[in-house]
Design an enzyme around this catalytic site. Structure first.
Site, short mmCIF file in Angstrom:
data_model
loop_
_atom_site.label_atom_id
_atom_site.label_comp_id
_atom_site.label_asym_id
_atom_site.label_seq_id
_atom_site.Cartn_x
_atom_site.Cartn_y
_atom_site.Cartn_z
N HIS A 193 -3.97 -20.04 34.94
CA HIS A 193 -3.72 -21.25 35.71
C HIS A 193 -3.81 -22.53 34.87
O HIS A 193 -3.48 -23.61 35.36
CB HIS A 193 -4.71 -21.34 36.88
CG HIS A 193 -6.10 -21.67 36.43
ND1 HIS A 193 -6.89 -20.78 35.73
CD2 HIS A 193 -6.82 -22.80 36.55
CE1 HIS A 193 -8.04 -21.36 35.47
NE2 HIS A 193 -8.02 -22.58 35.94
N HIS B 266 -3.40 -28.21 33.76
CA HIS B 266 -4.09 -27.44 34.80
C HIS B 266 -3.14 -27.34 35.99
O HIS B 266 -2.96 -28.31 36.73
CB HIS B 266 -5.38 -28.16 35.18
CG HIS B 266 -6.33 -27.33 35.99
ND1 HIS B 266 -6.13 -27.06 37.32
CD2 HIS B 266 -7.47 -26.68 35.65
CE1 HIS B 266 -7.13 -26.31 37.76
NE2 HIS B 266 -7.95 -26.05 36.76
#
Lengths: 177, 89
Positions: free
Chosen positions: A78, A92
């Protein structure tokens, strides 16, 4: 450093020129610019992780935001970071996306720590529909993680503006070694 | 002065961006060097002031962790970071 002999005999004028390298960070995906203050996670809004801007992605293709080396790709895919010299850029994807444990993330670039990446190289494909269903926000903060080590930080895009992947979003300079 | 403290971390989702960000930001307020050490079969350590290094350690709540601080304010650093770490998730 450049040393120049002074005009007066014996006098010496020592000049230090700042050798700086400007680093321009690009949008890792297409989408809309969201300033960090408006990202619904205090860790990002309060600059706990670093300074930069976020993108609300409109497409699921994610690219390297700078030329550099892969510093880290999380097990859960992620988030990833790319370093250039001392500068570490963290991407992110989505808020609380750690919880997905990799679901919806497909890494397309074969890479490991230290792999050289070119600016705007395709790294991963993300199923935005899955993320949208399961996460509070798709906001994707793009940050200089070691903010304290850089200078002249400047955001180059306006809140709410649409960007394409590869468009410059912020810049800063680092000292040349 | 070097101080070492065993610390615990209770975050179920690991030491990800948020806790690592909060920890490194606090660690930077000390003049002492701060090292976070993960013990075990594959021990790892990171500069406590460097966010990405901390995240790369892949810390879980079950890990045995130590903070090593070295410098004038090592004692405060260790005590305060230990307390901070306990509350992170």
């Amino acid at each position: 450093m450049c040393r120049i002999k002074g005009i007066d005999e014996g006098a010496e004028l020592v000049m230090f020129f700042d050798k700086k390298i400007l680093i321009e960070v690009c949008a890792p995906c297409a989408g809309k610019v969201v300033y960090l203050d408006n990202v619904p996670d205090p860790a990002f809004a309060e600059r706990m992780v670093g300074d930069g801007v976020a993108i609300e992605p409109s497409e699921g293709k994610f690219y390297s935001p700078i030329e550099g080396q892969l510093e880290h790709l999380f097990n859960t895919k992620h988030a990833f970071s790319v370093s250039h010299g001392i500068a570490e850029i963290l991407v992110h994807v989505g808020i609380e996306s750690l919880k997905l444990e990799g679901e919806g993330f497909t890494v397309v670039k074969e890479m490991e720590e230290g792999t050289e990446l070119t600016k705007n190289e395709l790294l991963m494909e993300v199923d935005l529909a899955t993320l949208k269903e399961k996460l509070p926000s798709l906001n994707t903060p793009v940050l200089i993680a070691n903010y304290d080590d850089v200078q002249d930080f400047k955001v180059l895009v306006a809140e709410g503006s649409e960007v394409a992947a590869g468009d410059k979003i912020f810049q800063f300079s680092i000292r040349k070694k | 002065m070097e101080i070492q403290e065993k610390v615990s971390f209770n975050g179920k989702n690991g030491f990800h961006a948020r806790p690592a960000g909060i920890f490194s930001k606090k660690a930077k307020t000390y003049s002492s060097s701060i090292t976070l050490v993960k013990a075990g079969e594959t021990p790892k350590e990171a500069d406590g002031k460097k966010l990405i290094q901390l995240m790369k350690m892949d810390i879980k709540d079950t890990d045995e962790l130590y903070i090593i601080a070295n410098g004038d304010d090592a004692k405060e650093a260790c005590a305060e970071l230990k307390e901070l770490m306990k509350g992170l998730s």
